[in-house]
Design a protein around this motif. Structure first.
Motif, PDB file in Angstrom:
ATOM      1  N   ILE A 183       0.922  -1.177   0.107  1.00  0.00           N
ATOM      2  CA  ILE A 183       0.033   0.028   0.120  1.00  0.00           C
ATOM      3  C   ILE A 183       0.732   1.290   0.126  1.00  0.00           C
ATOM      4  O   ILE A 183       1.689   1.426   0.939  1.00  0.00           O
ATOM      5  CB  ILE A 183      -0.783  -0.064   1.248  1.00  0.00           C
ATOM      6  N   SER A 184       0.849   2.122  -1.148  1.00  0.00           N
ATOM      7  CA  SER A 184       1.791   3.323  -1.307  1.00  0.00           C
ATOM      8  C   SER A 184       1.068   4.629  -1.221  1.00  0.00           C
ATOM      9  O   SER A 184      -0.266   4.600  -1.835  1.00  0.00           O
ATOM     10  CB  SER A 184       2.496   3.122  -2.414  1.00  0.00           C
ATOM     11  N   ASP A 185       1.632   5.583  -0.615  1.00  0.00           N
ATOM     12  CA  ASP A 185       0.868   6.859  -0.753  1.00  0.00           C
ATOM     13  C   ASP A 185       2.207   7.755  -0.991  1.00  0.00           C
ATOM     14  O   ASP A 185       3.309   7.444  -1.190  1.00  0.00           O
ATOM     15  CB  ASP A 185       0.452   7.168   0.632  1.00  0.00           C
ATOM     16  N   GLN A 186       1.917   9.038  -1.181  1.00  0.00           N
ATOM     17  CA  GLN A 186       2.723  10.117  -1.396  1.00  0.00           C
ATOM     18  C   GLN A 186       3.407  10.773  -0.338  1.00  0.00           C
ATOM     19  O   GLN A 186       3.968  12.122  -0.724  1.00  0.00           O
ATOM     20  CB  GLN A 186       2.302  10.853  -2.525  1.00  0.00           C
ATOM     21  N   GLY A 187       3.472  10.363   0.870  1.00  0.00           N
ATOM     22  CA  GLY A 187       3.763  11.207   2.206  1.00  0.00           C
ATOM     23  C   GLY A 187       5.124  10.752   2.661  1.00  0.00           C
ATOM     24  O   GLY A 187       5.503  10.706   3.894  1.00  0.00           O
ATOM     25  N   GLY A 188       5.935  10.415   1.782  1.00  0.00           N
ATOM     26  CA  GLY A 188       7.233  10.061   2.128  1.00  0.00           C
ATOM     27  C   GLY A 188       8.095  10.826   3.113  1.00  0.00           C
ATOM     28  O   GLY A 188       8.630   9.946   4.110  1.00  0.00           O
ATOM     29  N   GLU A 189       8.167  11.959   3.084  1.00  0.00           N
ATOM     30  CA  GLU A 189       8.981  12.678   4.132  1.00  0.00           C
ATOM     31  C   GLU A 189       8.167  12.681   5.447  1.00  0.00           C
ATOM     32  O   GLU A 189       8.802  12.915   6.346  1.00  0.00           O
ATOM     33  CB  GLU A 189       9.434  14.356   3.553  1.00  0.00           C
ATOM     34  N   ILE A 190       7.021  12.558   5.428  1.00  0.00           N
ATOM     35  CA  ILE A 190       6.288  12.577   6.525  1.00  0.00           C
ATOM     36  C   ILE A 190       6.632  11.485   7.661  1.00  0.00           C
ATOM     37  O   ILE A 190       6.610  11.218   8.569  1.00  0.00           O
ATOM     38  CB  ILE A 190       4.734  12.706   6.396  1.00  0.00           C
ATOM     39  N   THR A 203       8.833   1.287   3.396  1.00  0.00           N
ATOM     40  CA  THR A 203      10.073   1.679   2.688  1.00  0.00           C
ATOM     41  C   THR A 203       9.681   3.105   2.222  1.00  0.00           C
ATOM     42  O   THR A 203       8.514   3.291   1.878  1.00  0.00           O
ATOM     43  CB  THR A 203      10.361   0.748   1.112  1.00  0.00           C
ATOM     44  N   THR A 204      10.576   3.937   2.085  1.00  0.00           N
ATOM     45  CA  THR A 204      10.325   5.248   1.476  1.00  0.00           C
ATOM     46  C   THR A 204      11.340   5.590   0.366  1.00  0.00           C
ATOM     47  O   THR A 204      12.407   5.503   0.684  1.00  0.00           O
ATOM     48  CB  THR A 204      10.410   6.345   2.943  1.00  0.00           C
ATOM     49  N   ASP A 205      10.610   5.836  -0.521  1.00  0.00           N
ATOM     50  CA  ASP A 205      11.677   6.394  -1.843  1.00  0.00           C
ATOM     51  C   ASP A 205      11.082   7.572  -2.204  1.00  0.00           C
ATOM     52  O   ASP A 205      10.147   7.736  -3.180  1.00  0.00           O
ATOM     53  CB  ASP A 205      11.469   5.308  -2.865  1.00  0.00           C
ATOM     54  N   GLY A 206      11.918   8.746  -1.842  1.00  0.00           N
ATOM     55  CA  GLY A 206      11.429   9.954  -2.267  1.00  0.00           C
ATOM     56  C   GLY A 206      10.206  10.169  -1.421  1.00  0.00           C
ATOM     57  O   GLY A 206       9.992  10.000  -0.253  1.00  0.00           O
TER      58      GLY A 206
END
Length: 157
Positions: free
Chosen positions: A87-94, A134-137
């Motif tokens: 399950i992926s979202d766009q909140g990597g830096e958070i 995992t966080t990629d960008g």
């Protein structure tokens, strides 16, 4: 020594959801339908559904900030006896520091010593066989792994 070739991971399903509260129900129903014939016991399927719902709620709320225009991506694969739901979202830096949260403590929470929030990852981790973050960008992914052959004691949790 003969080595048995393990089949390559197989994509079962992939879809996106608008980041709107309530869409976790769509995710858990679709994942449940896509893995229904893969050999999970009813109890383990229920645990996977709970983990998918929690992880999707986190992605919608914390990752994408309840912004419907930013989709949550869900991918279901099978690798041998493992079912993996990513399950992926766009909140990597958070989420970059999300690995070291304090373990939820009910007594502390009730006494005001901990925020009443923060049960999500604790619950997810206890529902599945493995959890990987995992966080990629900007892209933040939580991968939930459930083996089709679970141990007997897990059926009674």
């Amino acid at each position: 020594m003969t080595q048995v070739a393990r089949p390559a991971p197989r994509r079962i399903d992939a879809f996106t959801l608008a980041s709107e509260p309530g869409n976790e129900r769509i995710a858990l129903a679709r994942v449940a339908g896509s893995v229904a014939d893969l050999g999970l016991s009813e109890a383990r399927l229920e645990r996977l559904k709970t983990a998918v719902a929690e992880a999707t709620m986190n992605a919608i709320e914390h990752g994408n900030g309840n912004r419907p225009e930013i989709p949550v991506e869900v991918e279901v694969t099978q690798n041998g006896d493992e079912i993996i739901v990513a399950i992926s979202d766009q909140g990597g830096e958070i989420h970059a520091d999300s690995g070291d949260h304090e373990q939820p403590d009910l007594v502390k929470k009730l006494g005001g010593g901990q925020s009443p929030r923060g049960w999500g990852l604790f619950l997810i981790r206890n529902m599945v066989d493995a959890l990987d973050i995992t966080t990629d960008g900007q892209r933040h992914t939580i991968s939930l792994t459930m083996r089709t052959g679970g141990s007997a004691h897990e059926e009674h949790v």
